[in-house]
Motif scaffolding. Structure first.
Motif, short mmCIF file in Angstrom:
data_model
loop_
_atom_site.label_atom_id
_atom_site.label_comp_id
_atom_site.label_asym_id
_atom_site.label_seq_id
_atom_site.Cartn_x
_atom_site.Cartn_y
_atom_site.Cartn_z
N ARG A 1 0.81 -1.19 -0.03
CA ARG A 1 0.04 -0.05 0.19
C ARG A 1 0.76 1.10 0.08
NH1 ARG A 1 -3.79 0.21 4.90
NH2 ARG A 1 -1.81 1.23 6.02
N GLU A 2 2.12 1.24 0.72
CA GLU A 2 2.87 2.32 0.83
C GLU A 2 3.85 2.66 -0.35
OE1 GLU A 2 2.40 4.70 3.20
OE2 GLU A 2 0.93 3.90 4.15
N ALA A 3 4.09 1.48 -0.87
CA ALA A 3 5.33 1.58 -1.81
C ALA A 3 4.87 2.44 -3.17
CB ALA A 3 5.76 0.12 -2.38
N PRO A 4 5.82 2.81 -3.87
CA PRO A 4 5.69 3.68 -5.18
C PRO A 4 5.30 2.72 -6.25
CG PRO A 4 8.07 3.75 -4.45
CD PRO A 4 7.11 3.33 -3.54
N GLU A 5 4.80 3.19 -7.31
CA GLU A 5 4.42 2.03 -8.24
C GLU A 5 5.57 1.40 -8.80
OE1 GLU A 5 2.19 0.08 -10.65
OE2 GLU A 5 1.54 1.58 -9.29
N LYS A 6 6.92 2.04 -9.07
CA LYS A 6 7.97 1.39 -9.34
C LYS A 6 8.57 0.31 -8.68
CE LYS A 6 11.16 4.99 -7.95
NZ LYS A 6 12.18 6.00 -8.23
N ALA A 7 8.21 0.28 -7.36
CA ALA A 7 8.70 -0.69 -6.35
C ALA A 7 7.88 -1.63 -5.88
CB ALA A 7 9.24 0.14 -4.79
N ARG A 8 6.58 -1.56 -6.82
CA ARG A 8 5.62 -2.93 -6.38
C ARG A 8 6.15 -3.97 -6.51
NH1 ARG A 8 0.43 -0.24 -6.16
NH2 ARG A 8 0.52 1.10 -4.69
N SER A 9 7.07 -4.37 -7.87
CA SER A 9 7.76 -5.72 -8.13
C SER A 9 8.47 -6.16 -7.03
CB SER A 9 8.37 -5.59 -9.37
OG SER A 9 9.87 -4.72 -9.11
N THR A 10 9.16 -5.33 -6.22
CA THR A 10 9.76 -5.85 -5.11
C THR A 10 8.93 -6.32 -4.00
OG1 THR A 10 11.61 -4.18 -5.33
CG2 THR A 10 11.50 -5.12 -3.45
N VAL A 11 7.97 -5.81 -3.89
CA VAL A 11 6.85 -6.27 -2.62
C VAL A 11 6.13 -7.47 -3.29
CG1 VAL A 11 4.84 -5.61 -1.56
CG2 VAL A 11 6.44 -3.85 -2.28
N TYR A 12 5.84 -7.59 -4.61
CA TYR A 12 5.21 -8.95 -5.04
C TYR A 12 6.19 -10.03 -4.64
CZ TYR A 12 1.16 -7.24 -7.70
OH TYR A 12 0.08 -6.65 -7.94
N VAL A 13 7.67 -9.88 -5.07
CA VAL A 13 8.58 -10.94 -4.82
C VAL A 13 8.78 -11.33 -3.48
CG1 VAL A 13 11.11 -11.49 -4.70
CG2 VAL A 13 10.06 -10.35 -7.04
N GLU A 14 8.70 -10.38 -2.34
CA GLU A 14 8.62 -10.75 -0.95
C GLU A 14 7.09 -11.40 -0.61
OE1 GLU A 14 11.03 -10.79 0.85
OE2 GLU A 14 12.50 -9.81 -0.55
N MET A 15 6.33 -11.01 -1.24
CA MET A 15 4.91 -11.72 -0.76
C MET A 15 4.86 -13.00 -1.06
SD MET A 15 2.30 -8.32 -1.86
CE MET A 15 0.93 -9.17 -1.12
N SER A 16 5.39 -13.27 -2.47
CA SER A 16 5.57 -14.84 -2.89
C SER A 16 6.44 -15.59 -1.93
CB SER A 16 6.21 -14.71 -4.17
OG SER A 16 6.44 -15.87 -4.66
N ARG A 17 7.53 -14.83 -1.42
CA ARG A 17 8.49 -15.75 -0.64
C ARG A 17 7.93 -16.06 0.83
NH1 ARG A 17 13.77 -12.26 -1.94
NH2 ARG A 17 14.33 -13.01 -4.04
N VAL A 18 7.01 -14.95 1.18
CA VAL A 18 6.11 -15.13 2.45
C VAL A 18 5.42 -16.40 2.35
CG1 VAL A 18 4.59 -14.41 3.90
CG2 VAL A 18 6.41 -12.80 3.29
N GLU A 19 4.67 -16.63 1.31
CA GLU A 19 3.62 -17.60 1.02
C GLU A 19 4.32 -18.99 0.82
OE1 GLU A 19 0.59 -17.48 1.48
OE2 GLU A 19 0.24 -15.18 1.29
#
Length: 331
Positions: free
Chosen positions: A55-73
């Protein structure tokens, strides 16, 4: 299980970081917190923090968040959900090569080589000059023709040169050639000194050469002379050939190589701590060369560096060299 007191201190530090950091950087703190909670075995808390980061990440950083969310799962045992997260990432952030790389790595972890090959091929269509993707394709296919394509596309990729060396390090293949592997690793270190796996594979060259020549006694000084390569293999590398002293040379090669591959990461995760008072003479010029290179990524390098809680390059080298010597001494 995490020490409750340490976990409380870590969470308090995270809260202070969120309060004191600039608002536009809070997403990075939330993402670090998600990794922390994942390490503490609290996937729900990790998911909540990852959602905050998104929610807080800028658009260009969303890919990094997706990667970490995948690792959490994935670490929560939800492989299917991890795939769904990366599927969304490829649709929304397909321009980021790291999303494609993580898709490949996830399939490798889940044991689906066919899907991994498909994703790496798709990634290379969009990012044909990304060395890490070529290295993964070469790792999956182990094909000389893929190696030729990779070297034409990214001739200065240390990751590709490291995978090329691994092709020459397999005693079961017709291309087994330690001299060629060592030359390729030298190119890898020259082009990408921050990629630590090149250093680790140079140690594999030393171990294979010594074992195949029967010169175990001479291995200790050679390892001490190559401590700047950050040795990994420790007390268990000799396990498989240990009880089969009369194997012929091809079988001995196969057993040794299998034990090195199988046990390197296992040892790094579960090896005993460095004995108190252990000292290894590290030639200052060799230590300096490793410190100057400063490797900062690579799967095997992370395993070696983070054993016993990590530390400086010098500490990691001493720890790794000592365990290599212990392994030889016990053989």
């Amino acid at each position: 299980d995490a020490d409750p007191a340490k976990a409380r201190r870590a969470r308090e530090c995270m809260r202070r970081a969120v309060d004191s950091c600039p608002k536009n950087l809070a997403w990075k703190v939330f993402l670090a917190g998600a990794r922390m909670e994942c390490a503490f075995g609290r996937p729900e808390a990790a998911r909540s923090l990852a959602r905050l980061a998104y929610r807080e990440a800028p658009e260009k950083a969303r890919s990094t968040v997706y990667v970490e969310m995948s690792r959490v799962e994935f670490h929560a045992g939800e492989g299917r959900t991890a795939r769904m997260v990366l599927e969304s990432a490829r649709e929304r952030c397909g321009g980021e090569w790291k999303v494609h790389l993580e898709s490949v790595l996830l399939e490798v972890r889940l044991g689906d080589a066919d899907r991994a090959e498909r994703f790496v091929s798709e990634g290379l269509k969009r990012h044909s000059s990304t060395g890490r993707l070529w290295a993964q394709k070469l790792s999956l296919t182990r094909s000389p023709s893929v190696l030729a394509l990779a070297l034409r596309s990214v001739p200065k990729s240390g990751e590709v040169w490291c995978e090329a060396a691994r092709l020459a390090l397999d005693p079961l293949s017709k291309g087994f050639d330690l001299d060629k592997a060592e030359r390729r690793l030298l190119f890898g270190v020259r082009f990408t000194p921050q990629y630590g796996d090149c250093f680790i594979e140079q140690v594999r060259c030393v171990v294979l050469r010594a074992m195949l020549s029967g010169s175990v006694d001479g291995l200790k000084p050679r390892l001490q002379g190559l401590v700047d390569l950050a040795p990994l293999y420790g007390e268990h590398w000799h396990t498989e050939p240990r009880n089969e002293r009369n194997l012929d040379e091809p079988a001995r090669r196969a057993a040794l190589y299998a034990s090195l591959n199988k046990l390197s990461e296992e040892w790094a995760r579960s090896g005993p701590p460095l004995p108190q008072g252990w000292a290894v003479d590290l030639p200052p010029d060799l230590v300096r060369s490793c410190v100057n290179a400063g490797p900062n990524y690579g799967g095997l390098w992370f395993e070696c560096r983070d054993v016993g809680g990590g530390g400086t390059c010098r500490e990691a080298l001493r720890r790794a060299a000592a365990r290599c010597v212990e392994g030889v001494r016990e053989a």
